[in-house]
Scaffold this motif. Structure first.
Motif, PDB file in Angstrom:
ATOM      1  N   GLY A 131      -5.099  -1.856  -0.708  1.00 57.87           N
ATOM      2  CA  GLY A 131      -3.791  -2.137   0.152  1.00 57.87           C
ATOM      3  C   GLY A 131      -3.903  -2.983   1.342  1.00 57.87           C
ATOM      4  N   ALA A 133      -2.173  -4.060   5.081  1.00 60.74           N
ATOM      5  CA  ALA A 133      -0.910  -3.580   5.866  1.00 60.74           C
ATOM      6  C   ALA A 133      -0.971  -4.635   7.030  1.00 60.74           C
ATOM      7  CB  ALA A 133      -1.188  -2.126   6.583  1.00 60.74           C
ATOM      8  N   CYS A 313       3.548  -3.862   3.797  1.00 61.06           N
ATOM      9  CA  CYS A 313       2.333  -3.156   3.027  1.00 61.06           C
ATOM     10  C   CYS A 313       2.378  -4.069   1.652  1.00 61.06           C
ATOM     11  CB  CYS A 313       2.343  -1.844   2.729  1.00 61.06           C
ATOM     12  SG  CYS A 313       1.494  -0.657   4.117  1.00 61.06           S
TER      13      CYS A 313
END
Length: 333
Positions: A131, A133, A313
């Motif tokens: 991920g 962000a 995100c």
């Protein structure tokens, strides 16, 4: 591994958080197993207060290492991943520290460090998602960081910020109960506007918005049960309880529904019949953009990242190659 590397040309690098691990023992084991595998003498790096792991990982990659091993807590793993994402150099996680959440979600052996170290030389590999962000601060500046387990904006981040660091070192993840006790009495909902990639915009009053690459926590708690670390998508949990009774709904959803009932066919049938619980809303997509009504606390993989007014995100599918012991079952990931 580096193209054309074989035998004595191969080299591993061990990156340690010196606060979390017994470096002398780990170095000796990595050196011994490297030699037994016919690899060159390994390189060793330590994280520092001003370098949580990104820079030393880049230094290791600049030396053309064929494998990176990391020993530290979730924050160290996150920082090393940030530098490794998108490369083909495999990462071996030596479970250490308090949470080991990525290791838990990969169902790796938590108490067999030598077995994990050995996997760097002869184990299998699995490509997992990472991920990313992007955080926008109140002054308009922005920065982007990786996470491999879970990020969040709101109460969850405040709980982490309020957790006593010494207590965490002493009793591990249980110390977050202390952070919760400090944070819950003064917790107030806040307004967010959010939009999944390709979907319409929504607004809600929330306590937290969680961004999950994988969803299992210690003690068998399934916070985001549908999250998969290999599906190339992001799972989101919007926590929006209505008062104290609403918090009972959150607890029932996370502990009883997700962590108990969902494990059984009859339990899943009960959940289907019951319908939705408004206290927790689950979303799923390629990414999400969340804007808050003011600066709100943010955490990534259990580390504080200050306050942000906006979090965007996204997922890098299969961006991190992780080693697992030979024959380790990855079908459930």
């Amino acid at each position: 591994m580096a193209e054309g590397a074989h035998g004595d040309d191969r080299r591993a690098a061990l990156i340690c958080n010196p606060i979390k691990v017994d470096q002398r023992s780990l170095r000796a084991t990595v050196t011994r197993l490297s030699a037994r595998a016919g690899w060159a003498e390994p390189l060793f790096f330590e994280t520092r207060i001003d370098d949580l792991g990104q820079e030393v990982t880049r230094a290791a990659l600049a030396r053309n290492v064929d494998a990176v091993l990391v020993a530290g807590g979730d924050g160290t793993v996150r920082a090393v991943t940030e530098a490794l994402a998108g490369t083909e150099t495999p990462l071996t996680i030596i479970p250490s520290g308090t949470g080991n959440l990525l290791a838990r979600n990969l169902e790796l052996p938590l108490l067999a460090s030598e077995r994990m170290i050995q996997s760097a030389f002869d184990g299998d590999t699995v490509a997992i998602d990472v991920g990313m962000a992007a955080l926008t601060r109140a002054d308009g500046n922005s920065e982007e960081h990786a996470f491999v387990v879970m990020g969040g904006m709101g109460l969850d981040a405040a709980m982490i910020a309020n957790t006593n660091a010494q207590l965490k070192r002493a009793v591990g993840w249980v110390a977050y109960v202390d952070g919760a006790a400090r944070s819950l009495p003064g917790a107030k909902p806040f307004r967010v506007v959010y939009q999944l990639v390709g979907r319409r915009m929504h607004t809600a009053r929330v306590q937290s918005v969680l961004f999950a690459n994988c969803g299992a926590l210690p003690a068998g708690i399934s916070l985001v049960p549908q999250a998969s670390i290999t599906d190339g998508t992001l799972d989101v949990a919007v926590i929006q309880p209505g008062g104290w009774f609403g918090w009972l709904g959150v607890w029932r959803k996370v502990w009883w529904d997700n962590s108990v009932l969902r494990r059984f066919r009859a339990g899943r049938y009960v959940l289907q019949r019951r319908g939705r619980d408004a206290s927790v809303r689950y979303l799923h997509g390629a990414g999400i953009d969340v804007a808050a009504d003011g600066p709100r606390a943010v955490q990534l993989d259990g580390d504080e990242f200050g306050k942000a007014t906006r979090v965007e995100c996204r997922v890098l599918p299969g961006a991190l190659v992780v080693t697992v012991p030979k024959g380790h079952d990855t079908t459930g990931l």
